[in-house]
Design a protein around this motif. Structure first.
Motif, PDB file in Angstrom:
ATOM      1  N   SER A 112      44.581 108.209  31.453  1.00 22.61           N
ATOM      2  CA  SER A 112      43.762 108.067  30.257  1.00 22.61           C
ATOM      3  C   SER A 112      42.279 108.172  30.587  1.00 22.61           C
ATOM      4  O   SER A 112      41.503 108.790  29.848  1.00 22.61           O
ATOM      5  CB  SER A 112      44.066 106.730  29.575  1.00 22.61           C
ATOM      6  OG  SER A 112      45.405 106.663  29.142  1.00 22.61           O
ATOM      7  N   ALA A 140      46.511 113.720  24.252  1.00 23.53           N
ATOM      8  CA  ALA A 140      47.598 112.920  24.793  1.00 23.53           C
ATOM      9  C   ALA A 140      48.449 113.777  25.713  1.00 23.53           C
ATOM     10  O   ALA A 140      48.634 114.972  25.466  1.00 23.53           O
ATOM     11  CB  ALA A 140      48.456 112.339  23.662  1.00 23.53           C
ATOM     12  N   SER A 158      50.362  98.381  30.167  1.00 24.95           N
ATOM     13  CA  SER A 158      50.405  99.743  30.678  1.00 24.95           C
ATOM     14  C   SER A 158      50.526  99.664  32.181  1.00 24.95           C
ATOM     15  O   SER A 158      50.216  98.655  32.786  1.00 24.95           O
ATOM     16  CB  SER A 158      49.128 100.492  30.296  1.00 24.95           C
ATOM     17  OG  SER A 158      49.155 101.789  30.828  1.00 24.95           O
ATOM     18  N   ARG A 214      39.646 110.985  29.142  1.00 27.77           N
ATOM     19  CA  ARG A 214      38.393 110.652  28.475  1.00 27.77           C
ATOM     20  C   ARG A 214      37.216 111.373  29.140  1.00 27.77           C
ATOM     21  O   ARG A 214      36.302 111.854  28.463  1.00 27.77           O
ATOM     22  CB  ARG A 214      38.149 109.145  28.486  1.00 27.77           C
ATOM     23  CG  ARG A 214      36.869 108.754  27.753  1.00 27.77           C
ATOM     24  CD  ARG A 214      36.689 107.262  27.656  1.00 27.77           C
ATOM     25  NE  ARG A 214      35.412 106.949  27.031  1.00 27.77           N
ATOM     26  CZ  ARG A 214      35.184 106.913  25.730  1.00 27.77           C
ATOM     27  NH1 ARG A 214      36.170 107.190  24.904  1.00 27.77           N
ATOM     28  NH2 ARG A 214      33.991 106.621  25.256  1.00 27.77           N
ATOM     29  N   GLU A 225      49.212 105.259  33.913  1.00 30.67           N
ATOM     30  CA  GLU A 225      48.812 105.637  32.554  1.00 30.67           C
ATOM     31  C   GLU A 225      47.326 105.392  32.339  1.00 30.67           C
ATOM     32  O   GLU A 225      46.626 106.204  31.722  1.00 30.67           O
ATOM     33  CB  GLU A 225      49.622 104.860  31.518  1.00 30.67           C
ATOM     34  CG  GLU A 225      49.260 105.236  30.086  1.00 30.67           C
ATOM     35  CD  GLU A 225      50.073 104.491  29.046  1.00 30.67           C
ATOM     36  OE1 GLU A 225      49.646 104.485  27.887  1.00 30.67           O
ATOM     37  OE2 GLU A 225      51.117 103.914  29.397  1.00 30.67           O
ATOM     38  N   GLY A 245      49.526 109.139  28.887  1.00 30.23           N
ATOM     39  CA  GLY A 245      48.107 108.827  28.876  1.00 30.23           C
ATOM     40  C   GLY A 245      47.441 109.465  27.682  1.00 30.23           C
ATOM     41  O   GLY A 245      47.914 110.482  27.175  1.00 30.23           O
ATOM     42  N   HIS A 246      46.367 108.869  27.199  1.00 30.67           N
ATOM     43  CA  HIS A 246      45.662 109.443  26.046  1.00 30.67           C
ATOM     44  C   HIS A 246      44.241 108.913  25.969  1.00 30.67           C
ATOM     45  O   HIS A 246      43.905 107.876  26.563  1.00 30.67           O
ATOM     46  CB  HIS A 246      46.397 109.141  24.738  1.00 30.67           C
ATOM     47  CG  HIS A 246      46.384 107.696  24.353  1.00 30.67           C
ATOM     48  ND1 HIS A 246      45.505 107.174  23.434  1.00 30.67           N
ATOM     49  CD2 HIS A 246      47.139 106.659  24.767  1.00 30.67           C
ATOM     50  CE1 HIS A 246      45.736 105.874  23.285  1.00 30.67           C
ATOM     51  NE2 HIS A 246      46.712 105.537  24.090  1.00 30.67           N
ATOM     52  N   ALA A 247      43.396 109.640  25.247  1.00 31.43           N
ATOM     53  CA  ALA A 247      42.017 109.235  25.026  1.00 31.43           C
ATOM     54  C   ALA A 247      41.528 109.867  23.734  1.00 31.43           C
ATOM     55  O   ALA A 247      42.092 110.864  23.268  1.00 31.43           O
ATOM     56  CB  ALA A 247      41.126 109.660  26.200  1.00 31.43           C
ATOM     57  N   LEU A 262      41.863 104.373  24.847  1.00 29.34           N
ATOM     58  CA  LEU A 262      42.429 104.813  26.104  1.00 29.34           C
ATOM     59  C   LEU A 262      43.865 104.411  26.338  1.00 29.34           C
ATOM     60  O   LEU A 262      44.584 105.090  27.044  1.00 29.34           O
ATOM     61  CB  LEU A 262      41.581 104.267  27.269  1.00 29.34           C
ATOM     62  CG  LEU A 262      40.165 104.825  27.359  1.00 29.34           C
ATOM     63  CD1 LEU A 262      39.448 104.205  28.550  1.00 29.34           C
ATOM     64  CD2 LEU A 262      40.184 106.320  27.531  1.00 29.34           C
ATOM     65  N   THR A 263      44.313 103.264  25.829  1.00 31.06           N
ATOM     66  CA  THR A 263      45.667 102.848  26.150  1.00 31.06           C
ATOM     67  C   THR A 263      46.208 101.921  25.081  1.00 31.06           C
ATOM     68  O   THR A 263      45.562 101.675  24.075  1.00 31.06           O
ATOM     69  CB  THR A 263      45.717 102.186  27.549  1.00 31.06           C
ATOM     70  OG1 THR A 263      47.071 101.972  27.895  1.00 31.06           O
ATOM     71  CG2 THR A 263      44.968 100.877  27.597  1.00 31.06           C
TER      72      THR A 263
END
Length: 219
Positions: free
Chosen positions: A41, A115, A33, A45, A37, A95-97, A23-24
């Motif tokens: 994330s 992302a 973070s 998800r 963010e 942000g990303h997952a 997630l981060t």
């Protein structure tokens, strides 16, 4: 001061827990973070876990992010595979997952990372990852005797998102037949990375179905 120190330690622990879930980011004593963010994330998800309509035979339960077995790949090759393991390019990352789904064919797995980038950087990252793929025609193990040798070739896909880059890898991993389809899709400010793997072979039609499902989630 002691209380502030404890709170800081707890914050780092929470953020590192999110890292383990794909997630981060986390880095020593530096700020891990901001809240924005982390929230972005978590939303990503949730999207990846609940929204996609997967092809028949795939478990609907999202699992932990994929861990690439190709750890000895060159830096250029690893950069592309890392995006599906929860480690996308970090420039302008908001942000990303990353999650994975089990298929019903022996050794089959679908791994996806998403992302979100600021300032139009998603397009730049896709171009850079495309160039990295072009410089990575083969994957070999660090030890020639390891039996790891995969060749990259084009993977034909219909138009997806705003831009798409795709390849297929076929060969052997530690001496065993191994196949991997890789798809990178940009949809606006979002970059989706999909890996579809299997022992021996993977069905490209299922790769297309997976790519369509996750590209749709990115809209």
């Amino acid at each position: 001061m002691a209380l502030i120190g404890k709170v800081g330690i707890i914050g780092v622990a929470v953020a590192c827990g999110l890292l383990a879930a794909g997630l981060t980011r986390c880095g020593g004593q530096e700020a891990v973070s901001d809240g924005g963010e982390i929230q972005q994330s978590l939303r990503l998800r949730a999207l990846l876990s609940k929204e996609p309509v997967l092809p028949d035979g795939f478990s609907g339960r999202a699992r932990a992010a994929w861990r690439s077995p190709l750890t000895t790949a060159s830096q250029a090759c690893r950069a592309v595979l890392d995006a599906a393991t929860g480690h996308p390019p970090t420039r302008a990352l908001e942000g990303h997952a990353a999650v994975s789904f089990q298929g019903n064919v022996l050794g089959e797995l679908a791994a996806v990372g998403m992302a979100v980038y600021a300032g139009g950087e998603a397009q730049g990252h896709l171009e850079e990852l495309g160039r990295a793929l072009d410089s990575c025609p083969k994957l070999r193990g660090a030890d020639p005797a390891s039996g790891t040798r995969l060749r990259l070739s084009e993977l034909a896909l219909p138009r997806l998102g705003d831009e798409v880059v795709s390849r297929q890898l076929r060969g052997r991993l530690n001496g065993y037949p191994y196949a991997l389809d890789l798809v990178l899709v940009r949809q606006g400010d979002r970059l989706v990375s999909l890996v579809h793997t299997g022992i021996g072979t993977v069905d490209a039609r299922r790769t297309v179905e997976l790519a369509k499902a996750f590209a749709g989630v990115a809209r």
